[in-house]
Design a protein around this motif. Structure first.
Motif, short mmCIF file in Angstrom:
data_model
loop_
_atom_site.label_atom_id
_atom_site.label_comp_id
_atom_site.label_asym_id
_atom_site.label_seq_id
_atom_site.Cartn_x
_atom_site.Cartn_y
_atom_site.Cartn_z
N ASP A 94 13.59 -9.05 -5.77
CA ASP A 94 13.38 -10.42 -6.35
C ASP A 94 12.90 -11.66 -5.84
OD1 ASP A 94 13.17 -8.89 -9.03
OD2 ASP A 94 15.68 -8.44 -9.32
N THR A 95 13.88 -11.91 -4.75
CA THR A 95 12.90 -13.17 -4.10
C THR A 95 11.64 -12.71 -4.03
OG1 THR A 95 15.50 -13.62 -3.56
CG2 THR A 95 13.85 -15.08 -3.05
N VAL A 96 11.06 -12.18 -2.63
CA VAL A 96 9.87 -11.89 -2.54
C VAL A 96 9.18 -11.81 -3.82
CG1 VAL A 96 8.70 -10.25 -0.93
CG2 VAL A 96 10.58 -10.68 -0.69
N ALA A 97 9.52 -11.28 -4.96
CA ALA A 97 8.39 -11.63 -6.29
C ALA A 97 8.39 -12.84 -6.43
CB ALA A 97 8.38 -11.08 -7.00
N GLY A 98 9.61 -13.62 -6.80
CA GLY A 98 9.15 -14.87 -7.07
C GLY A 98 8.72 -16.23 -5.69
N LEU A 99 8.44 -15.64 -4.96
CA LEU A 99 8.24 -16.57 -3.52
C LEU A 99 6.60 -16.43 -3.35
CD1 LEU A 99 10.87 -16.11 -0.84
CD2 LEU A 99 10.12 -18.33 -1.78
N ARG A 100 6.39 -15.25 -4.34
CA ARG A 100 4.71 -14.90 -4.01
C ARG A 100 4.06 -15.37 -5.43
NH1 ARG A 100 4.94 -8.80 -0.61
NH2 ARG A 100 5.19 -9.95 1.29
N SER A 101 4.96 -15.60 -6.36
CA SER A 101 4.22 -15.93 -7.52
C SER A 101 3.75 -17.03 -8.37
CB SER A 101 5.49 -15.72 -8.63
OG SER A 101 6.36 -15.53 -8.90
N VAL A 102 3.93 -18.12 -7.33
CA VAL A 102 3.77 -19.37 -6.64
C VAL A 102 2.43 -19.14 -7.67
CG1 VAL A 102 3.34 -19.98 -4.56
CG2 VAL A 102 3.55 -21.89 -5.92
N ASP A 103 1.07 -20.63 -8.04
CA ASP A 103 0.21 -20.94 -8.05
C ASP A 103 0.15 -21.17 -7.41
OD1 ASP A 103 -2.25 -21.04 -9.72
OD2 ASP A 103 -1.34 -22.62 -11.07
N PRO A 104 -1.39 -20.66 -7.02
CA PRO A 104 -2.23 -20.91 -5.91
C PRO A 104 -2.15 -22.38 -5.63
CG PRO A 104 -2.59 -18.78 -6.36
CD PRO A 104 -1.73 -18.84 -7.69
N ALA A 105 -3.01 -22.33 -7.15
CA ALA A 105 -3.76 -24.21 -6.94
C ALA A 105 -2.48 -25.16 -6.56
CB ALA A 105 -4.14 -24.30 -8.19
N GLN A 106 -1.30 -24.66 -6.86
CA GLN A 106 -0.59 -25.92 -6.86
C GLN A 106 -0.57 -25.75 -4.80
OE1 GLN A 106 3.73 -25.19 -7.95
NE2 GLN A 106 2.60 -25.30 -10.71
N LEU A 107 -0.81 -24.57 -4.66
CA LEU A 107 -0.02 -25.30 -2.40
C LEU A 107 -1.97 -25.65 -2.51
CD1 LEU A 107 1.37 -21.18 -2.23
CD2 LEU A 107 2.59 -22.95 -2.05
N ASN A 115 9.65 -22.68 -7.88
CA ASN A 115 9.60 -21.56 -8.36
C ASN A 115 10.05 -19.79 -8.69
OD1 ASN A 115 6.81 -20.81 -9.75
ND2 ASN A 115 6.84 -19.05 -8.24
N ALA A 116 10.67 -19.87 -7.13
CA ALA A 116 11.53 -18.35 -6.90
C ALA A 116 12.56 -18.37 -7.43
CB ALA A 116 11.57 -18.31 -5.68
N LEU A 117 13.28 -19.55 -8.39
CA LEU A 117 14.90 -19.31 -8.29
C LEU A 117 15.21 -18.66 -10.11
CD1 LEU A 117 15.44 -23.25 -8.20
CD2 LEU A 117 17.12 -21.31 -6.91
N PRO A 118 14.15 -18.24 -10.64
CA PRO A 118 14.36 -17.48 -11.82
C PRO A 118 14.06 -16.00 -11.43
CG PRO A 118 12.36 -19.06 -12.51
CD PRO A 118 12.62 -19.09 -11.24
N GLY A 119 13.06 -16.05 -10.08
CA GLY A 119 13.41 -14.54 -9.17
C GLY A 119 15.18 -14.36 -8.69
N ILE A 120 14.98 -15.38 -7.88
CA ILE A 120 16.20 -15.07 -7.57
C ILE A 120 17.50 -14.63 -8.05
CG2 ILE A 120 17.89 -16.67 -5.71
CD1 ILE A 120 16.21 -18.14 -5.00
N PHE A 121 17.89 -15.55 -9.03
CA PHE A 121 18.26 -15.21 -10.26
C PHE A 121 18.43 -13.71 -10.82
CE2 PHE A 121 19.38 -20.08 -10.48
CZ PHE A 121 21.49 -19.96 -10.66
N ALA A 122 17.82 -13.55 -11.50
CA ALA A 122 17.38 -12.32 -12.04
C ALA A 122 17.98 -11.61 -10.56
CB ALA A 122 15.47 -12.06 -12.17
N GLY A 123 17.69 -11.35 -9.65
CA GLY A 123 18.04 -10.58 -8.17
C GLY A 123 19.79 -10.77 -8.35
#
Length: 277
Positions: free
Chosen positions: A158-171, A192-200
């Motif tokens: 879930d952390t990997v998914a959260g870190l990768r789900s960031v909007d490319p435009a922001q980067l 951006n990954a915090l919701p995924g981290i908490f889900a995990g």
């Protein structure tokens, strides 16, 4: 003046209405309590109507009486189980988030470590538990290791998914301002990954409890798993159900503590909008 007055009246009318979220939460709690009460009543009635012996299936009143007869006994074993579970879970969060960050930023680790983790997760942890007993003994260490191993996989995924789900435009925008990799991680990727981290973490805390119980089954002299095993061996079925009941309550409490932390730290997330009373 009239427009301002009308706007103020509209705001006051809106704020004076009962909040639907609070109503939904209260309604959900009532439904849950009613469902549990109905199941317990049905359980009690079935045991009495069909005259089922306590050695097979004790009634809820017998289970409650067993807990009330010696609450200190179960409380002590609950503390041992909770300590091992929390220790293994915290270790899984620290190591899991660190490994997830490494996997996201390294293609080599993504191809090697991530695949290895998937393969290792497929191994039944019950088969590994006796090895931990041989290596570190029957103390709390083996239970912490079991909780850690079972809880870490969903946290990494879930952390990997959260870190990768960031909007490319922001980067891309951050790169135009020549932001460092650390700043982009800390200001963009990690929040951006915090919701995924908490889900995990929500999944991980329940799995950590399972891992602790598995470790206590294999070899221990403390904990709720030890109580269940010993009571089963002496046909103390009410004590088995009492330990299982306390175990289920412990799992619910730990899960809701993670959920409460998420609500406090991420009130902006879509899943919690309007959830605060």
């Amino acid at each position: 003046m009239m427009n301002a007055r009308n706007a103020n009246e509209a705001v006051m009318a809106a704020t004076s209405r009962p909040r639907p979220v609070r109503r939904r939460a209260w309604s959900s709690s009532c439904y849950t309590a009613a469902t549990v009460a109905a199941l317990l009543l049905a359980w009690e009635a079935a045991c009495r109507i069909f005259d089922i012996g306590a050695y097979l299936l004790p009634t809820p009143t017998e289970v409650i009486k067993t807990i009330a007869d010696d609450p200190v006994f179960l409380l002590g074993h609950t503390g041992a189980t909770a300590a091992a579970t929390i220790a293994g879970f915290v270790l899984a969060v620290i190591v899991g988030v660190a490994l997830a960050v490494a996997i996201v930023y390294s293609r080599l680790l993504e191809k090697t470590l991530f695949t290895s983790l998937v393969a290792f997760n497929a191994i039944p942890k019950v088969a590994i538990a006796p090895l931990f007993i041989m290596w570190v003994g029957t103390g709390i260490e083996s239970k912490v290791l079991m909780a850690f191993l079972i809880a870490i996989f969903p946290i990494i995924v879930d952390t990997v998914a959260g870190l990768r789900s960031v909007d490319p435009a922001q980067l891309d925008l951050a790169r135009t301002y020549r932001s460092s990799h650390f700043k982009m991680f800390w200001k963009i990727r990690f929040p951006n990954a915090l919701p995924g981290i908490f889900a995990g973490m929500k999944v991980g805390i329940t799995l950590a409890l399972i891992g602790t119980i598995v470790g206590e089954f294999v070899g221990s002299n403390r904990g709720l798993g030890f109580v269940v095993l010993q009571a089963q061996g002496t046909y103390q079925t009410p004590l088995v159900f009492a330990a299982i009941s306390v175990l289920s309550v412990l799992g619910v409490v730990l899960f809701h503590l993670i959920d409460l932390a998420e609500r406090r730290l991420l009130p902006w997330h879509v899943s919690h909008r309007g959830a605060k009373p």
